[in-house]
Design a protein around this motif. Sequence first.
Motif, mmCIF file in Angstrom:
data_model
loop_
_atom_site.group_PDB
_atom_site.id
_atom_site.type_symbol
_atom_site.label_atom_id
_atom_site.label_comp_id
_atom_site.label_asym_id
_atom_site.label_seq_id
_atom_site.Cartn_x
_atom_site.Cartn_y
_atom_site.Cartn_z
ATOM 1 N N CYS A 65 -6.160 -6.969 -4.080
ATOM 2 C CA CYS A 65 -7.540 -6.274 -3.985
ATOM 3 C C CYS A 65 -8.056 -6.983 -2.885
ATOM 4 O O CYS A 65 -8.813 -8.283 -2.929
ATOM 5 N N GLU A 66 -8.535 -6.372 -1.713
ATOM 6 C CA GLU A 66 -9.246 -6.987 -0.524
ATOM 7 C C GLU A 66 -8.814 -8.409 -0.095
ATOM 8 O O GLU A 66 -7.946 -8.998 -0.684
ATOM 9 N N PHE A 67 -9.227 -8.651 0.933
ATOM 10 C CA PHE A 67 -8.888 -10.021 1.590
ATOM 11 C C PHE A 67 -10.195 -11.175 1.264
ATOM 12 O O PHE A 67 -11.427 -10.853 1.683
ATOM 13 N N LEU A 68 -9.828 -12.252 0.913
ATOM 14 C CA LEU A 68 -10.630 -13.514 0.707
ATOM 15 C C LEU A 68 -10.982 -13.925 2.098
ATOM 16 O O LEU A 68 -12.118 -14.842 2.291
ATOM 17 N N THR A 69 -10.131 -13.589 2.981
ATOM 18 C CA THR A 69 -10.169 -14.226 4.280
ATOM 19 C C THR A 69 -11.248 -13.224 5.258
ATOM 20 O O THR A 69 -11.321 -13.406 6.572
ATOM 21 N N HIS A 70 -11.681 -12.015 4.794
ATOM 22 C CA HIS A 70 -12.626 -11.321 5.400
ATOM 23 C C HIS A 70 -13.946 -11.695 4.642
ATOM 24 O O HIS A 70 -14.042 -11.492 3.478
ATOM 25 N N PRO A 71 -15.125 -12.056 5.417
ATOM 26 C CA PRO A 71 -16.394 -12.153 4.767
ATOM 27 C C PRO A 71 -16.828 -11.294 3.870
ATOM 28 O O PRO A 71 -17.190 -11.522 2.964
#
Length: 183
Positions: free
Chosen positions: A144-150
């Motif tokens: 589920c989505e990226f922790l590295t994308h703000p």
Amino acid sequence: MRVCIDAGHGGRDPGAIGRQPFELAEKEVTLAVALLLEQELEARGHWAVMTRRCDRSLSLSARAAFANRLGAEVFVSVHANAAASAEAQGMEVFHFPGSPRGQLLAGEILRSLLRLEGHRDRGVKEANFAVLRLTRMPAVVVECEFLTHPAGLEFLADPESQRALAERIADGIESFETHLGTP
Ligand SMILES: [Zn+2]
């Protein structure tokens, strides 16, 4: 449906760590979404078990063995993604290579997740991950989505988004169940 929910990582293994705009560990997000998914599935009359319900270490083989022992009909491992580039974003779901039912489950969950607005479709993918290889039922790893994308990190940290993710994953599982019943 008998569903084994696996909150990725935990304990000594934090998983990926997002740092912008604040710090957030993958193991926290996966547990929050997994607990909401358990609630959601139980509210819909399904049988759900969790590989972990708190912050503890658990090997990949123990997770799979637990699901096998309980005779779960599907195994859903919840994760959040990370990449070297802060631009990577979107959702993807993995299944074991050559598993048609795993592929169906992955496809239904991803299709349902993408009904949430503003998320890139990174597709259904095959991977020889231990939890996919060692489980005897259709199994998926949901990224589920990226922790590295703000913006992705803000989305993953938000309790409303976590609830929405849990609802969409539950919808995907139900849609998989419907397709299985159709000849
Ligand atoms: Zn992970």
